[in-house]
Design a protein around this motif. Structure first.
Motif, PDB file in Angstrom:
ATOM      1  N   GLY A   1     -85.302   3.060 -33.452  1.00  0.00           N
ATOM      2  CA  GLY A   1     -84.613   4.148 -34.125  1.00  0.00           C
ATOM      3  C   GLY A   1     -83.451   4.622 -33.277  1.00  0.00           C
ATOM      4  N   ILE A   2     -82.739   5.631 -33.764  1.00  0.00           N
ATOM      5  CA  ILE A   2     -81.611   6.209 -33.033  1.00  0.00           C
ATOM      6  C   ILE A   2     -81.829   7.711 -32.909  1.00  0.00           C
ATOM      7  CG2 ILE A   2     -79.130   6.704 -33.103  1.00  0.00           C
ATOM      8  CD1 ILE A   2     -78.706   4.013 -34.437  1.00  0.00           C
ATOM      9  N   LEU A   3     -81.696   8.227 -31.701  1.00  0.00           N
ATOM     10  CA  LEU A   3     -81.760   9.658 -31.449  1.00  0.00           C
ATOM     11  C   LEU A   3     -80.348  10.140 -31.168  1.00  0.00           C
ATOM     12  CD1 LEU A   3     -83.535  12.185 -31.070  1.00  0.00           C
ATOM     13  CD2 LEU A   3     -83.729  11.575 -28.649  1.00  0.00           C
ATOM     14  N   ALA A   4     -79.776  10.883 -32.114  1.00  0.00           N
ATOM     15  CA  ALA A   4     -78.410  11.397 -31.975  1.00  0.00           C
ATOM     16  C   ALA A   4     -78.482  12.819 -31.449  1.00  0.00           C
ATOM     17  CB  ALA A   4     -77.701  11.364 -33.326  1.00  0.00           C
ATOM     18  N   ILE A   5     -77.794  13.094 -30.340  1.00  0.00           N
ATOM     19  CA  ILE A   5     -77.846  14.399 -29.690  1.00  0.00           C
ATOM     20  C   ILE A   5     -76.431  14.926 -29.512  1.00  0.00           C
ATOM     21  CG2 ILE A   5     -78.612  15.683 -27.657  1.00  0.00           C
ATOM     22  CD1 ILE A   5     -80.743  13.613 -27.211  1.00  0.00           C
ATOM     23  N   GLU A   6     -76.265  16.195 -29.770  1.00  0.00           N
ATOM     24  CA  GLU A   6     -74.959  16.838 -29.660  1.00  0.00           C
ATOM     25  C   GLU A   6     -74.461  16.827 -28.209  1.00  0.00           C
ATOM     26  OE1 GLU A   6     -72.862  20.958 -31.289  1.00  0.00           O
ATOM     27  OE2 GLU A   6     -75.036  20.818 -31.155  1.00  0.00           O
TER      28      GLU A   6
ATOM     29  N   VAL B   1     -68.596  22.431 -35.114  1.00  0.00           N
ATOM     30  CA  VAL B   1     -68.764  22.018 -36.504  1.00  0.00           C
ATOM     31  C   VAL B   1     -70.034  22.637 -37.064  1.00  0.00           C
ATOM     32  CG1 VAL B   1     -67.536  19.856 -36.167  1.00  0.00           C
ATOM     33  CG2 VAL B   1     -70.008  19.913 -35.867  1.00  0.00           C
ATOM     34  N   SER B   2     -70.091  22.773 -38.369  1.00  0.00           N
ATOM     35  CA  SER B   2     -71.255  23.366 -39.025  1.00  0.00           C
ATOM     36  C   SER B   2     -72.457  22.440 -38.917  1.00  0.00           C
ATOM     37  CB  SER B   2     -70.950  23.624 -40.499  1.00  0.00           C
ATOM     38  OG  SER B   2     -70.774  22.392 -41.182  1.00  0.00           O
ATOM     39  N   ASP B   3     -73.645  22.987 -39.156  1.00  0.00           N
ATOM     40  CA  ASP B   3     -74.851  22.166 -39.145  1.00  0.00           C
ATOM     41  C   ASP B   3     -74.738  21.033 -40.160  1.00  0.00           C
ATOM     42  OD1 ASP B   3     -75.899  23.814 -37.237  1.00  0.00           O
ATOM     43  OD2 ASP B   3     -77.328  24.827 -38.558  1.00  0.00           O
ATOM     44  N   GLY B   4     -74.260  21.367 -41.360  1.00  0.00           N
ATOM     45  CA  GLY B   4     -74.145  20.348 -42.400  1.00  0.00           C
ATOM     46  C   GLY B   4     -73.256  19.201 -41.988  1.00  0.00           C
ATOM     47  N   THR B   5     -72.110  19.523 -41.369  1.00  0.00           N
ATOM     48  CA  THR B   5     -71.181  18.473 -40.924  1.00  0.00           C
ATOM     49  C   THR B   5     -71.784  17.656 -39.793  1.00  0.00           C
ATOM     50  OG1 THR B   5     -69.251  19.793 -41.547  1.00  0.00           O
ATOM     51  CG2 THR B   5     -68.901  18.025 -39.948  1.00  0.00           C
ATOM     52  N   PHE B   6     -72.390  18.332 -38.815  1.00  0.00           N
ATOM     53  CA  PHE B   6     -72.955  17.616 -37.675  1.00  0.00           C
ATOM     54  C   PHE B   6     -74.032  16.627 -38.122  1.00  0.00           C
ATOM     55  CE2 PHE B   6     -76.415  17.150 -34.615  1.00  0.00           C
ATOM     56  CZ  PHE B   6     -75.741  16.576 -33.559  1.00  0.00           C
ATOM     57  N   TYR B   7     -75.014  17.113 -38.862  1.00  0.00           N
ATOM     58  CA  TYR B   7     -76.124  16.249 -39.249  1.00  0.00           C
ATOM     59  C   TYR B   7     -75.664  15.139 -40.194  1.00  0.00           C
ATOM     60  CZ  TYR B   7     -79.410  19.508 -37.081  1.00  0.00           C
ATOM     61  OH  TYR B   7     -80.093  20.275 -36.187  1.00  0.00           O
ATOM     62  N   HIS B   8     -74.775  15.461 -41.123  1.00  0.00           N
ATOM     63  CA  HIS B   8     -74.298  14.434 -42.053  1.00  0.00           C
ATOM     64  C   HIS B   8     -73.569  13.323 -41.310  1.00  0.00           C
ATOM     65  CE1 HIS B   8     -72.561  12.507 -45.568  1.00  0.00           C
ATOM     66  NE2 HIS B   8     -71.371  12.628 -45.012  1.00  0.00           N
ATOM     67  N   GLN B   9     -72.670  13.701 -40.414  1.00  0.00           N
ATOM     68  CA  GLN B   9     -71.864  12.700 -39.724  1.00  0.00           C
ATOM     69  C   GLN B   9     -72.706  11.840 -38.781  1.00  0.00           C
ATOM     70  OE1 GLN B   9     -68.812  11.855 -40.231  1.00  0.00           O
ATOM     71  NE2 GLN B   9     -68.078  13.495 -41.536  1.00  0.00           N
ATOM     72  N   CYS B  10     -73.561  12.479 -37.982  1.00  0.00           N
ATOM     73  CA  CYS B  10     -74.321  11.688 -36.998  1.00  0.00           C
ATOM     74  C   CYS B  10     -75.362  10.814 -37.686  1.00  0.00           C
ATOM     75  CB  CYS B  10     -74.952  12.589 -35.940  1.00  0.00           C
ATOM     76  SG  CYS B  10     -76.415  13.508 -36.457  1.00  0.00           S
ATOM     77  N   GLU B  11     -75.988  11.331 -38.744  1.00  0.00           N
ATOM     78  CA  GLU B  11     -77.004  10.536 -39.427  1.00  0.00           C
ATOM     79  C   GLU B  11     -76.383   9.398 -40.219  1.00  0.00           C
ATOM     80  OE1 GLU B  11     -80.136  14.283 -39.827  1.00  0.00           O
ATOM     81  OE2 GLU B  11     -79.033  13.578 -41.586  1.00  0.00           O
ATOM     82  N   GLN B  12     -75.232   9.645 -40.832  1.00  0.00           N
ATOM     83  CA  GLN B  12     -74.547   8.586 -41.574  1.00  0.00           C
ATOM     84  C   GLN B  12     -74.114   7.464 -40.632  1.00  0.00           C
ATOM     85  OE1 GLN B  12     -70.458   9.237 -43.158  1.00  0.00           O
ATOM     86  NE2 GLN B  12     -71.361   8.795 -45.152  1.00  0.00           N
TER      87      GLN B  12
END
Length: 330
Positions: free
Chosen positions: A133-138, A304-315
């Motif tokens: 899997g991938i763990l994406a961290i800010e 960036v907003s939560d929505g932008t952060f999670y959408h971009q990193c997960e995509q």
């Protein structure tokens, strides 16, 4: 990253992990989805302070002072569709320093032994049928609490389940995109004279081209240098397949680039070639011999907003998942 049962060497599929119950090979617990397990484990430890000794270099960049360890708190965790999202606070424990109130409304406070923490977001992206899997961290500045998050997840686990990270895949993916989306604005060819032991002595000939080079073959070769460095060698299209037959040593690449870039005949056997790549106002120089570990992707300047952060990193992570299953990450 890969999932393990404590320090056992067997890799467990993240969505179907089995705990070893004894030394017998087939004595395994029923499969569990680690994505659900980690939500339960972290929920039970929300807002608990975890303290670690030692701070990795990539984590100790938010303070000019030397750190005496670090502290971590998970403040939120939830399963969102197929991903697990985290919110956390992390920071280094100070060995000295003082907090001053510029308005003098409160008394100064000594920082020794205390941690200054900052908020971070993270997401675990995993799919059934995939082992890794991938763990994406800010990232804040150049600080990323990857090691602390992995240690915290293990500390919260009763098994304990342990994630084994292979760091900086985001840097690699972003650098590849930098090359693909950027413009080749210059090329530099060099021919060296050599000592008797084969070491370069001095430049005998140098030829540079400083202009936009609109040649897809040139850009494809540059991307191949990067992919080869990290083991991303699979061809992506017909041109990649064609170029994959070329040798990757600097001299062979210099010859190939010379023939593509110069419209007139240049009858010089160059030893090296480098390219200037420009993207979003940032220029980087790369070559077949570049140490791509030293290249970093461009960081944003705004929160960036939560929505932008999670959408971009997960995509982005989903696009990388298939590739990381086959990589030699040893």
């Amino acid at each position: 990253m890969e999932l393990h049962d404590n320090m056992k060497p067997e890799v467990q599929p993240i969505c179907a992990a089995q705990q070893r119950l004894s030394k017998k090979k087939d004595d395994l617990a029923d499969p569990v989805d680690y994505r659900d397990v980690v939500v339960d484990e972290i929920t039970a430890h929300l807002n608990s302070t975890m303290k670690f000794g030692g701070v990795d270099e990539e984590e100790d960049r938010t303070s000019p002072a030397k750190a005496a360890g670090s502290s971590l708190r998970f403040t939120e965790v939830k399963r969102d569709s197929e991903n697990v999202r985290f919110r956390l606070a992390y920071g280094a424990i100070h060995v000295d320093g003082t907090v001053l109130d510029p308005e003098d409304a409160t008394y100064e406070q000594k920082l020794r032994g205390k941690a200054t923490v900052f908020p971070y977001r993270a997401s675990l992206i995993a799919r059934e049928g995939h082992t890794r899997g991938i763990l994406a961290i800010e990232v804040r500045g150049r600080s990323c609490p990857l090691t602390a998050v992995v240690r915290g997840l293990k500390m919260a686990s009763d098994v304990p389940w342990r994630l084994k990270p292979f760091a900086n895949l985001a840097d690699r993916s972003a650098m590849e995109n930098f090359i693909r989306r950027g413009e080749i604005v210059g090329a530099r060819f060099e021919k060296w004279s050599f000592e008797s032991d084969g070491q370069p002595k001095r430049r005998a000939v140098e030829m540079a081209v400083h202009t936009k080079i609109e040649n897809e073959r040139v850009k494809k070769r540059a991307a191949r240098w990067f992919r080869s460095y990290y083991g991303f060698e699979e061809p992506l299209d017909d041109l990649d397949v064609e170029l994959s037959n070329e040798k990757l040593d600097p001299r062979a690449q210099a010859k190939a680039m010379r023939d593509d870039i110069f419209t007139s005949t240049v009858d010089i056997e160059f030893d090296t070639v480098s390219l200037d790549v420009l993207s979003d106002g940032v220029k980087k120089t790369i070559s077949p011999a570049s140490d791509f570990r030293k290249f970093t992707y461009i960081l944003g300047t705004d929160e960036v907003s939560d929505g932008t952060f999670y959408h971009q990193c997960e995509q982005t992570a989903e696009l990388m998942l298939g590739r990381v299953q086959k990589l030699d990450l040893s």
